[in-house]
Design a protein around this motif. Structure first.
Motif, PDB file in Angstrom:
ATOM      1  N   GLY A 856       0.802  -1.223   0.000  1.00  0.00           N
ATOM      2  CA  GLY A 856       0.000   0.000   0.000  1.00  0.00           C
ATOM      3  C   GLY A 856       0.832   1.269   0.000  1.00  0.00           C
ATOM      4  O   GLY A 856       0.332   2.338  -0.369  1.00  0.00           O
ATOM      5  N   TRP A 858       3.525   3.917  -1.462  1.00  0.00           N
ATOM      6  CA  TRP A 858       3.678   4.269  -2.870  1.00  0.00           C
ATOM      7  C   TRP A 858       4.747   5.327  -3.083  1.00  0.00           C
ATOM      8  O   TRP A 858       5.135   6.047  -2.165  1.00  0.00           O
ATOM      9  CB  TRP A 858       2.345   4.764  -3.457  1.00  0.00           C
ATOM     10  CG  TRP A 858       1.738   5.939  -2.713  1.00  0.00           C
ATOM     11  CD1 TRP A 858       0.838   5.874  -1.697  1.00  0.00           C
ATOM     12  CD2 TRP A 858       2.021   7.327  -2.933  1.00  0.00           C
ATOM     13  NE1 TRP A 858       0.529   7.137  -1.248  1.00  0.00           N
ATOM     14  CE2 TRP A 858       1.233   8.050  -2.000  1.00  0.00           C
ATOM     15  CE3 TRP A 858       2.840   8.032  -3.818  1.00  0.00           C
ATOM     16  CZ2 TRP A 858       1.261   9.439  -1.931  1.00  0.00           C
ATOM     17  CZ3 TRP A 858       2.858   9.428  -3.758  1.00  0.00           C
ATOM     18  CH2 TRP A 858       2.078  10.115  -2.815  1.00  0.00           C
ATOM     19  N   SER A 885      -5.197   3.050  -5.673  1.00  0.00           N
ATOM     20  CA  SER A 885      -4.720   2.156  -4.606  1.00  0.00           C
ATOM     21  C   SER A 885      -3.848   1.033  -5.146  1.00  0.00           C
ATOM     22  O   SER A 885      -3.388   0.179  -4.382  1.00  0.00           O
ATOM     23  CB  SER A 885      -5.911   1.563  -3.852  1.00  0.00           C
ATOM     24  OG  SER A 885      -6.761   0.854  -4.730  1.00  0.00           O
ATOM     25  N   ASP A 886      -3.633   0.998  -6.457  1.00  0.00           N
ATOM     26  CA  ASP A 886      -2.691   0.048  -7.033  1.00  0.00           C
ATOM     27  C   ASP A 886      -1.873   0.772  -8.103  1.00  0.00           C
ATOM     28  O   ASP A 886      -2.128   1.937  -8.420  1.00  0.00           O
ATOM     29  CB  ASP A 886      -3.395  -1.195  -7.595  1.00  0.00           C
ATOM     30  CG  ASP A 886      -4.469  -0.845  -8.627  1.00  0.00           C
ATOM     31  OD1 ASP A 886      -4.525   0.315  -9.085  1.00  0.00           O
ATOM     32  OD2 ASP A 886      -5.240  -1.745  -8.989  1.00  0.00           O
ATOM     33  N   THR A 887      -0.893   0.122  -8.640  1.00  0.00           N
ATOM     34  CA  THR A 887       0.003   0.762  -9.591  1.00  0.00           C
ATOM     35  C   THR A 887      -0.780   1.250 -10.804  1.00  0.00           C
ATOM     36  O   THR A 887      -1.496   0.473 -11.452  1.00  0.00           O
ATOM     37  CB  THR A 887       1.111  -0.216 -10.012  1.00  0.00           C
ATOM     38  OG1 THR A 887       1.904  -0.539  -8.866  1.00  0.00           O
ATOM     39  CG2 THR A 887       2.008   0.388 -11.089  1.00  0.00           C
ATOM     40  N   SER A 888      -0.612   2.542 -11.120  1.00  0.00           N
ATOM     41  CA  SER A 888      -1.389   3.176 -12.186  1.00  0.00           C
ATOM     42  C   SER A 888      -0.545   4.234 -12.876  1.00  0.00           C
ATOM     43  O   SER A 888       0.534   4.606 -12.408  1.00  0.00           O
ATOM     44  CB  SER A 888      -2.653   3.832 -11.606  1.00  0.00           C
ATOM     45  OG  SER A 888      -3.437   2.902 -10.886  1.00  0.00           O
ATOM     46  N   VAL A 901       2.532   1.440  -6.545  1.00  0.00           N
ATOM     47  CA  VAL A 901       2.003   1.091  -5.230  1.00  0.00           C
ATOM     48  C   VAL A 901       2.547  -0.287  -4.846  1.00  0.00           C
ATOM     49  O   VAL A 901       2.356  -1.268  -5.571  1.00  0.00           O
ATOM     50  CB  VAL A 901       0.467   1.074  -5.232  1.00  0.00           C
ATOM     51  CG1 VAL A 901      -0.067   0.727  -3.837  1.00  0.00           C
ATOM     52  CG2 VAL A 901      -0.083   2.421  -5.688  1.00  0.00           C
ATOM     53  N   THR A 903       3.075  -3.847  -3.474  1.00  0.00           N
ATOM     54  CA  THR A 903       2.245  -4.993  -3.089  1.00  0.00           C
ATOM     55  C   THR A 903       2.921  -5.806  -1.995  1.00  0.00           C
ATOM     56  O   THR A 903       2.472  -6.893  -1.643  1.00  0.00           O
ATOM     57  CB  THR A 903       1.987  -5.902  -4.306  1.00  0.00           C
ATOM     58  OG1 THR A 903       3.241  -6.317  -4.851  1.00  0.00           O
ATOM     59  CG2 THR A 903       1.194  -5.153  -5.368  1.00  0.00           C
ATOM     60  N   GLY A 918       3.531  -6.024  -8.697  1.00  0.00           N
ATOM     61  CA  GLY A 918       3.113  -4.657  -8.999  1.00  0.00           C
ATOM     62  C   GLY A 918       4.152  -3.614  -8.676  1.00  0.00           C
ATOM     63  O   GLY A 918       3.878  -2.410  -8.763  1.00  0.00           O
ATOM     64  N   ASN A 919       5.333  -4.029  -8.309  1.00  0.00           N
ATOM     65  CA  ASN A 919       6.349  -3.083  -7.838  1.00  0.00           C
ATOM     66  C   ASN A 919       7.307  -2.628  -8.937  1.00  0.00           C
ATOM     67  O   ASN A 919       8.227  -1.862  -8.672  1.00  0.00           O
ATOM     68  CB  ASN A 919       7.174  -3.697  -6.713  1.00  0.00           C
ATOM     69  CG  ASN A 919       6.349  -3.923  -5.461  1.00  0.00           C
ATOM     70  OD1 ASN A 919       5.132  -3.846  -5.488  1.00  0.00           O
ATOM     71  ND2 ASN A 919       7.015  -4.218  -4.369  1.00  0.00           N
TER      72      ASN A 919
END
Length: 925
Positions: A856, A858, A885-888, A901, A903, A918-919
């Motif tokens: 969470g 970022w 709230s996630d990688t965007s 973001v 994980t 997701g990193n």
């Protein structure tokens, strides 16, 4: 016989049952039990009814049991097929060129030790004899026979009970029971110089006070100081049973040897071995079990092995021996020597070894890493000594007192008291080498995957490196980077990892390191470390595959104790105490160095690490200056500091460089103060001041060269090689633009990789270095398989030392800016969660990676001129991106905005693991 004849000798002597992998042993031959004992002086004891005269080569037949009741004239040789026993009621000497033992030679017995003086002197009047198919000359050669030597000495060594001052003619010890006027003793060095050991003769005894025949040249420390026992050892060298070479060996260095072949037995205790070992000659050692196989019940104990020319005790292809309570002094080459790595179950207990040397009369040419200026040639690292023809095997130029090639042995309560180079060297090959190389039993034996059976209560002082848990011997005899990763089932590469424990280890007055090691799941309990240049450093052995690399618990580190040593140089005299590196007096001593992967300190105490006018210091630090990044998951808790600055990250000074190859990854040094016992702030992070873009969440600690940061701190890499996780690496290990971290590079004491330049040879540690690592350019999250490493090539100065401050050229620069400040993205760095950066570069694509952040957390990036991202969720506004709230990512106003973001990480759970999926992200134009 020279070492060049090794293959001829060993092939001729190795029985096929050993080469096939079995360790069966035939019964030893002894004299007929029905034989009636007769005296040597009785003509009827001899086939020709004539007592042997000078120059004879008598044979004691299988049906004979002869009692040596006189000291015969010097013999040209003696063969014992039956039994020869020294009489109990006279002082006797047997002088001979050699003894060939198929039967039994007995001086006393285990139940009834010999109480008179008995001496065997081995001469060398007839040169270059080769007794019985390669067993050599000037030795007691045992082929299927039994050697029983039993002297009376039990109390072989003790410690000083108080400090003995330079100029003293008496000392006080803890226990002098059984010692006598006329006995020779040796006092170990208690300073950095192993050659401060001193031999003296006892001229009077009163209780535990010993009067010496002449004054001491050096102070020998005799106190427990700051809870570290630095009381100098005192060894007894005199025994009533003695095996020696004649005095000519002092010029030729061709001493005597004792060699037990398969089916032989040796029971040796209370014996003095003097002028033994044949310099630069393989298989000719003071005492040597050679391919005996099962040795249970056999031993050497309570012995004194001193002034030898090649090793002390050699165990080769033999298991389950007892090597206990022996004293060694002034010996050449690895002293207690497990030869090929096949040997298991042997017990090395309560041995004292003083002054282990590389050569008979020359200085070492070691493969050591030291500060520039610490060596007379100005180099900090070289490997020329491994190619020398003046050592028996390449590693002897970096000599160790305990050369340990298989962890499945017991090492308890031993003392390595002064080696030219190394105290304990855990040198574990992948498979046994030497005679066993390529055999079935070797292929089934995995020393580098086997857990330590027992390493407890040992002491190491007055060496260069006290404890070397790295550098594995290769098949060609040279050594390379190679720690060990213990597995529950060593034969199964996918087996669960096993914890290895080093317990109750004391290390003091070592010129370089108290402990240098490489591997995983290494637990160190109750260390007592004092007066070392560096207390502790450990490298990773298989990044990402274990719960932790090292844990140091319930331990004590003392920067400077009451033991001031014997200051000799102008710098030392001005300072008031001896220094580990007197040539570079301002070297910053430190207790603990963080290195790659995950390390923990729990309930450790640090004493006397305070700056002064000569040098800076700090209790907890980092490897100077590593090529591999640290982990923000490193943890310190329940720490205590007594007159000690808790932290010091020395700013770069290439004089201290030992592993940086010109890189700057040292800037990323970071660890977590879990309970606030360092900073007063639980769960805060202590970060190298040069390795973070500090904001208001970070408080500067100028004397530490660090910041203390609240909140979540992790790692990021902008412009690196796809976010691959490499050995030792948390990425960023290689030069910028190289595509990712190199795998398997060396570390201090580990031997760094050498340049593959003409004349460099193949001897360098790191050449073919084991140690897993992701290949440069590996895919994101690919992780690190177990097999081999990618060697690192960097410039090498003539003679092997790395050139200071050099590095490979980088690609187009990547510049980060934040809060009006700009700085280069130079590999991996630390990052505070919630940070936002602008990225400026001419590269067509840029890899972005974060890791070691909580799930969470970022980090956001603005990349002008970039248009696409290879992963993440597209959003339609900058506001939406900030709320994601996630990688965007968001494309707008000529820039690509990316929010990565975390994980969470999945490190330490097995092969192929790395930052969460997701990193990582790649942005392109």
């Amino acid at each position: 016989m020279s070492k060049k004849s090794r293959s001829v000798l060993l092939v001729s002597l190795v029985p096929t049952f050993l080469l096939g992998g079995a360790f069966a042993v035939a019964q030893a031959q002894t004299g007929s039990p029905a034989a009636t004992p007769t005296k040597w002086s009785n003509p009827d004891s001899w086939p020709n009814h004539k007592v042997p005269v000078a120059g004879d080569k008598p044979t004691i037949g299988r049906d004979k049991d002869v009692i040596l009741d006189v000291s015969p004239p010097a013999l040209a040789g003696l063969s014992i097929d039956g039994k020869l026993t020294f009489a109990k009621d006279a002082d006797l000497e047997l002088t001979t060129e050699w003894i060939m033992l198929h039967g039994e030679l007995a001086i006393g017995s285990e139940a009834s030790p010999h109480t008179r003086n008995a001496t065997i002197t081995l001469t060398n009047t007839v040169k270059n004899e080769d007794v019985m198919a390669g067993m050599g000359d000037r030795g007691i050669m045992i082929s299927g026979g039994t050697l029983n030597l039993h002297g009376t000495t039990k109390n072989t060594w003790t410690k000083l009970s108080s400090t003995a001052k330079a100029g003293s003619t008496s000392i006080e010890v803890l226990n002098a029971a059984g010692w006598r006027v006329g006995d020779q003793i040796v006092l170990a060095s208690t300073d950095y110089d192993p050659r401060q050991a001193e031999q003296r003769t006892i001229s009077a005894i009163s209780g535990n006070k010993l009067t010496l025949d002449k004054k001491l040249d050096y102070m020998h420390f005799g106190k427990i100081t700051f809870e570290v026992d630095e009381r100098g050892e005192v060894g007894l060298l005199t025994r009533n049973v003695k095996v020696q070479a004649s005095a000519d060996a002092e010029q030729s260095f061709f001493g005597g040897h004792i060699m037990a072949m398969p089916s032989s037995h040796m029971y040796v205790e209370g014996v003095e071995l003097y002028r033994m070992g044949q310099n630069l000659t393989l298989a000719r050692y003071p005492i040597h079990w050679h391919l005996v196989g099962e040795g249970k019940g056999q031993y050497i104990r309570n012995a004194a092995i001193h002034d030898t020319y090649s090793r002390c005790v050699t165990v080769h292809g033999t298991n389950n021996l007892q090597v206990e309570n022996n004293v060694t002094y002034n010996n050449v080459g690895h002293c207690f020597f497990l030869e090929d790595g096949i040997e298991t179950g042997n017990q090395f207990v309560h041995n004292l070894a003083i002054q282990t040397k590389c050569h008979t009369s020359k200085p070492c040419d070691p493969t050591n890493l030291a500060p520039f200026g610490a060596n007379s040639d100005g180099l900090n690292f070289k490997t020329t000594g491994q190619d020398s023809k003046e050592v028996l095997i390449p590693s002897d130029n970096t000599v160790s007192t305990f050369w340990i090639t298989n962890p499945d042995n017991v090492f308890r309560d031993n003392v390595a008291a002064g080696s030219d180079a190394t105290g304990f060297w855990l040198a574990f090959p992948q498979h046994p080498t030497g005679q066993f190389e390529g055999t079935d039993i070797s292929k089934a034996t995995w020393p580098s995957r086997t857990k330590l059976r027992e390493f407890k209560g040992n002491v190491s002082h007055s060496n260069f490196d006290s404890f070397m848990g790295d550098r594995a011997p290769r098949a060609d005899g040279h050594f390379a980077v190679g720690g060990y990763v213990s597995l529950v089932n060593p034969a199964d590469a996918n087996s669960a990892l096993a914890e290895s424990v080093v317990e109750d280890f004391t290390s003091y007055k070592n010129r370089n390191s108290g402990i240098w090691a490489r591997g995983e799941l290494r637990l160190y309990k109750n260390l007592k470390m004092a007066d070392n240049a560096i207390g502790f450093t450990q490298a990773s052995g298989n990044f990402g595959q274990s719960a932790y690399t090292s844990r140091v618990v319930d331990s004590r580190f003392v920067g400077e104790s009451d033991n001031i040593g014997n200051p000799r140089t102008p710098a030392e005299k001005a300072y008031g105490r001896s220094l580990p590196h007197p040539e570079v007096a301002d070297f910053p001593i430190r207790a603990y160095e963080f290195y790659d992967y995950h390390h923990e300190l729990d309930n450790d105490t640090f004493v006397n690490y305070q700056d002064n006018a000569t040098r800076k210091t700090g209790a907890i630090s980092y490897l100077l200056y590593t090529s591999f990044g640290m982990s923000s998951n490193n943890i310190v808790q329940r720490s205590k500091f007594i007159n000690a600055k808790p932290v010091y990250f020395p700013p770069i000074d290439n004089r201290w460089s030992n592993d940086d190859y010109g890189n700057t990854v040292y800037k990323t040094s970071v660890f977590k103060d879990k309970d606030g016992t360092i900073t007063g702030v639980p769960n805060s992070y202590i970060v190298n001041a040069t390795g973070i873009d500090a904001d208001k969440s970070c408080e500067a600690k100028p004397t530490w060269n660090a910041y203390v940061c609240k909140g979540d701190v992790g790692r990021m890499n902008v412009g690196g090689g796809g976010g691959a996780v490499g050995f030792g690496g948390f990425g960023g290990g290689g030069p910028p633009g190289a595509g990712g971290p190199p795998g398997g590079a060396g570390g201090p004491g580990a031997g760094a990789a050498r340049a593959a330049a003409p004349g460099a040879g193949d001897a360098g540690p790191g050449a073919g270095a084991p140690g897993p690592g992701a290949a440069p350019g590996a895919a994101p999250g690919a992780g690190a398989p177990r097999p081999a490493a990618t060697p690192v090539v960097f410039p090498i100065a003539p003679g092997g030392g790395r050139i200071r401050g050099t590095r490979a050229p980088s690609g187009p620069p990547v510049v980060l800016s934040r809060n009006g400040k700009e700085f280069a993205a130079d590999g991996e760095t630390n990052v505070v969660a919630g940070s936002e950066y602008k990225v400026t570069t001419e590269r067509p694509s840029v890899n972005l990676m974060v890791k070691e952040l909580d799930a969470g957390s970022w980090v956001m990036f603005e990349l002008p001129g970039f248009t696409t991202a290879n992963s993440g969720t597209a959003v339609d506004s900058l506001d939406a991106l900030r709320k994601a709230s996630d990688t965007s990512y968001y494309k707008g106003n000529g820039s690509l905005w990316v929010k990565i973001v975390s994980t969470g990480d999945v490190l330490g759970t097995g092969p192929g693991k790395g930052p969460g999926a997701g990193n990582t992200l790649q942005a392109s134009r």
